[in-house]
Design a protein around this motif. Sequence first.
Motif, PDB file in Angstrom:
ATOM      1  N   ALA A  98      99.944  63.953  23.151  1.00 19.86           N
ATOM      2  CA  ALA A  98      99.973  62.570  23.221  1.00 19.86           C
ATOM      3  C   ALA A  98      98.598  62.036  22.456  1.00 19.86           C
ATOM      4  CB  ALA A  98     100.181  62.159  24.460  1.00 19.86           C
ATOM      5  N   LYS A  99      98.794  61.032  21.783  1.00 17.94           N
ATOM      6  CA  LYS A  99      97.689  60.284  21.293  1.00 17.94           C
ATOM      7  C   LYS A  99      97.249  59.161  22.148  1.00 17.94           C
ATOM      8  CE  LYS A  99      97.831  59.890  16.765  1.00 17.94           C
ATOM      9  NZ  LYS A  99      98.238  59.706  15.258  1.00 17.94           N
ATOM     10  N   LEU A 100      96.105  59.188  22.794  1.00 17.10           N
ATOM     11  CA  LEU A 100      95.827  57.956  23.452  1.00 17.10           C
ATOM     12  C   LEU A 100      94.570  57.315  22.831  1.00 17.10           C
ATOM     13  CD1 LEU A 100      96.105  56.475  26.278  1.00 17.10           C
ATOM     14  CD2 LEU A 100      94.168  58.258  26.968  1.00 17.10           C
ATOM     15  N   ARG A 101      94.748  56.142  22.617  1.00 16.02           N
ATOM     16  CA  ARG A 101      93.736  55.072  21.787  1.00 16.02           C
ATOM     17  C   ARG A 101      92.969  54.296  23.110  1.00 16.02           C
ATOM     18  NH1 ARG A 101      90.872  53.411  18.091  1.00 16.02           N
ATOM     19  NH2 ARG A 101      92.387  54.236  16.287  1.00 16.02           N
ATOM     20  N   VAL A 102      91.605  54.758  23.277  1.00 19.20           N
ATOM     21  CA  VAL A 102      90.803  53.993  24.442  1.00 19.20           C
ATOM     22  C   VAL A 102      89.886  52.973  23.808  1.00 19.20           C
ATOM     23  CG1 VAL A 102      89.082  54.580  26.398  1.00 19.20           C
ATOM     24  CG2 VAL A 102      90.949  56.147  25.850  1.00 19.20           C
ATOM     25  N   VAL A 103      90.050  51.796  24.445  1.00 22.66           N
ATOM     26  CA  VAL A 103      89.275  50.399  23.905  1.00 22.66           C
ATOM     27  C   VAL A 103      88.479  50.067  25.312  1.00 22.66           C
ATOM     28  CG1 VAL A 103      89.395  48.380  22.691  1.00 22.66           C
ATOM     29  CG2 VAL A 103      91.261  50.160  22.413  1.00 22.66           C
ATOM     30  N   HIS A 104      87.197  49.802  24.765  1.00 21.44           N
ATOM     31  CA  HIS A 104      86.379  49.383  25.916  1.00 21.44           C
ATOM     32  C   HIS A 104      86.395  47.676  25.588  1.00 21.44           C
ATOM     33  CE1 HIS A 104      82.984  47.899  28.374  1.00 21.44           C
ATOM     34  NE2 HIS A 104      82.155  48.997  28.017  1.00 21.44           N
ATOM     35  N   ALA A 105      87.121  46.903  26.410  1.00 21.30           N
ATOM     36  CA  ALA A 105      87.423  45.582  26.272  1.00 21.30           C
ATOM     37  C   ALA A 105      86.882  44.758  27.412  1.00 21.30           C
ATOM     38  CB  ALA A 105      88.986  45.191  25.916  1.00 21.30           C
ATOM     39  N   ASN A 106      86.169  45.485  28.287  1.00 23.09           N
ATOM     40  CA  ASN A 106      85.372  44.702  29.375  1.00 23.09           C
ATOM     41  C   ASN A 106      83.893  44.177  29.047  1.00 23.09           C
ATOM     42  OD1 ASN A 106      84.251  44.115  32.130  1.00 23.09           O
ATOM     43  ND2 ASN A 106      85.375  45.687  33.083  1.00 23.09           N
ATOM     44  N   PRO A 107      83.815  42.781  28.956  1.00 18.84           N
ATOM     45  CA  PRO A 107      82.688  42.244  28.699  1.00 18.84           C
ATOM     46  C   PRO A 107      81.783  42.266  29.857  1.00 18.84           C
ATOM     47  CG  PRO A 107      84.212  40.368  29.176  1.00 18.84           C
ATOM     48  CD  PRO A 107      84.887  41.861  29.426  1.00 18.84           C
ATOM     49  N   ILE A 108      81.776  42.568  30.913  1.00 17.41           N
ATOM     50  CA  ILE A 108      80.838  42.402  31.825  1.00 17.41           C
ATOM     51  C   ILE A 108      80.460  44.110  32.390  1.00 17.41           C
ATOM     52  CG2 ILE A 108      81.318  40.393  32.752  1.00 17.41           C
ATOM     53  CD1 ILE A 108      82.889  41.537  35.103  1.00 17.41           C
ATOM     54  N   ALA A 109      81.141  45.019  31.900  1.00 19.29           N
ATOM     55  CA  ALA A 109      80.756  46.277  32.457  1.00 19.29           C
ATOM     56  C   ALA A 109      79.740  47.176  31.863  1.00 19.29           C
ATOM     57  CB  ALA A 109      82.073  47.412  32.309  1.00 19.29           C
TER      58      ALA A 109
ATOM     59  N   GLY B 151     104.224  63.667  21.642  1.00 18.14           N
ATOM     60  CA  GLY B 151     104.963  62.678  20.826  1.00 18.14           C
ATOM     61  C   GLY B 151     104.612  61.146  21.214  1.00 18.14           C
ATOM     62  N   ASN B 152     103.863  61.070  22.317  1.00 14.87           N
ATOM     63  CA  ASN B 152     103.698  59.926  22.970  1.00 14.87           C
ATOM     64  C   ASN B 152     102.439  59.296  22.320  1.00 14.87           C
ATOM     65  OD1 ASN B 152     104.199  60.043  26.421  1.00 14.87           O
ATOM     66  ND2 ASN B 152     105.597  59.390  24.823  1.00 14.87           N
ATOM     67  N   VAL B 153     102.577  58.043  21.834  1.00 13.35           N
ATOM     68  CA  VAL B 153     101.193  57.336  21.177  1.00 13.35           C
ATOM     69  C   VAL B 153     100.991  55.923  22.281  1.00 13.35           C
ATOM     70  CG1 VAL B 153     100.371  55.868  19.475  1.00 13.35           C
ATOM     71  CG2 VAL B 153     102.118  57.798  18.917  1.00 13.35           C
ATOM     72  N   ALA B 154      99.629  56.042  22.852  1.00 14.63           N
ATOM     73  CA  ALA B 154      99.592  55.045  24.074  1.00 14.63           C
ATOM     74  C   ALA B 154      98.144  54.500  23.818  1.00 14.63           C
ATOM     75  CB  ALA B 154      99.733  55.834  25.315  1.00 14.63           C
ATOM     76  N   THR B 155      98.000  53.163  24.171  1.00 13.87           N
ATOM     77  CA  THR B 155      96.954  52.521  24.044  1.00 13.87           C
ATOM     78  C   THR B 155      96.373  52.275  25.829  1.00 13.87           C
ATOM     79  OG1 THR B 155      97.440  51.700  21.898  1.00 13.87           O
ATOM     80  CG2 THR B 155      95.513  50.528  23.162  1.00 13.87           C
ATOM     81  N   ALA B 156      95.072  52.589  26.087  1.00 11.88           N
ATOM     82  CA  ALA B 156      94.542  52.111  27.121  1.00 11.88           C
ATOM     83  C   ALA B 156      93.300  51.396  26.966  1.00 11.88           C
ATOM     84  CB  ALA B 156      94.198  53.476  28.144  1.00 11.88           C
ATOM     85  N   PHE B 157      93.267  50.151  27.386  1.00 13.06           N
ATOM     86  CA  PHE B 157      92.132  49.212  27.259  1.00 13.06           C
ATOM     87  C   PHE B 157      91.569  48.667  28.771  1.00 13.06           C
ATOM     88  CE2 PHE B 157      95.862  46.820  26.573  1.00 13.06           C
ATOM     89  CZ  PHE B 157      95.622  45.489  27.110  1.00 13.06           C
ATOM     90  N   ALA B 158      90.389  48.902  28.737  1.00  9.69           N
ATOM     91  CA  ALA B 158      89.549  48.519  29.920  1.00  9.69           C
ATOM     92  C   ALA B 158      89.288  47.000  30.002  1.00  9.69           C
ATOM     93  CB  ALA B 158      88.350  49.362  30.254  1.00  9.69           C
ATOM     94  N   THR B 159      89.803  46.362  30.638  1.00 12.54           N
ATOM     95  CA  THR B 159      89.542  44.721  30.832  1.00 12.54           C
ATOM     96  C   THR B 159      88.760  44.681  32.237  1.00 12.54           C
ATOM     97  OG1 THR B 159      91.358  44.331  32.357  1.00 12.54           O
ATOM     98  CG2 THR B 159      91.889  44.331  30.110  1.00 12.54           C
TER      99      THR B 159
END
Length: 451
Positions: free
Chosen positions: A359-370, A433-441
């Motif tokens: 699986a391909k997992l894109r990780v995004v740091h989208a938390n402006p206070i962390a 085969g999975n393609v997923a996106t995880a973004f931290a809010t």
Amino acid sequence: MKKTTLTLLTTAALILNGCDSDSHDENETKQAEMPTSQLRVTHASADAPLVSILMDGDVVSGLSNVDYQQGSPLLTVNSGSHDLIVRGLLANDATADVITANAVNLAPDMQYDVFAVNNVNAIEPVILSRSNEAPDDQSIRVDVLHGHPNVGGVDIHVTTDPSISADTIAVSDLTFKEDDANLPVTLPAGEYRIRITLAGNSTDADVVYDSGNIALDGGSDLMVTAVPNVSGGAVSPVNLLVADGSTVNVLRNTGENSTVRVGHAVADLGDVDIRASGNVVSGLDSISYETIKSLDLAPNTYDLTVTPSGSTTPEAIKAPGTPFAAGSETTIFAVGQFAAQSIEPVIIEDDLRSVATYAKLRVVHANPIAGTVDIHAAPTGTGFSADTAVLQNVNFKDSAVLNVGEGNYDFAVAEAGTTNVLLTATNVALAGGNVATAFATENAIALNVDK
């Protein structure tokens, strides 16, 4: 010190050469007379991972991380028998030899193309050969491979006429992996238009691929491969890979689109609309917090704004002159805080191609206070420690792609250098085969399974 060492080595080499000049000249003559062949390798398996190419046990220079639709230039190698391996690069630094071709005989003064084709569960090599004779300055030479495992025989029309007919067929009923006896062909240099239909169909309505008019310069020696189109905004089932001896370029159908995805990561902003030149983009409207929406758009440059749903103001984000190319996959995250007027776009050139082996997992740091964080991943229920940090010192707006083996995982966002967990997502199931996106809010790790 380096200069002294080099001088000493050079002096020693000159002395040795002087002592054994006859032997040296004899070896040079033997090497000059050694017959050679040319070899090119192309990754044409749409759901296979990146690969390394080995010849006689060693990775070929420049071919250690070959992605789909990429290939080598024509490499000059000694003629004779060679062992070739295509080695798949898997998750967690594992590898698997997916193709082994032993004792491949490369004859002198010949060109060889080796393709890794078919889906990964049936991946196999195809080897085409032709004489190593370049066309003259007024001609082009073209070889063609049908490399799509799920498409039957095709007719290839080569003409600049506005319409096709049975008379414009240059190659008829070419089937998957076929080494057609009529190929390669030599043609006058000039402008051409390549159109593909299923075999036996010769009307404009039957065209499934159209290159548009392309200029082919005299002396060009081309290998053209039709491969599955898994690019963003896919319209045609195929892309053409055009190898000219130095590079491999993707030639797309003229009607291709681009895929645009928008993610909402602003905690204090309600649903939003994406507007282009002031008009709501249907399909990219009413995007709620911690979700992603996707749409295929015509390739162009757009003046984009983000506004609260149903309203033209305020414009939370302005992104004028945002380009989307044919075949591209772009993800745009709205991040920041509305009240602080700090909202901004994070634009990511994405790759949403499925890979069967992980699986391909894109990780995004989208938390402006962390602040700066570490990203942890562990099999479900096993807990987090210093050893489970898979990404360290990740700053706000940073992103990365993880290749993850099949399984169930717990993910965490922790303060950098600690196991002080700020956010978690538990028992996340990921399969090959999975393609997923995880973004931290500010509130959670939001997960979007794209494929």
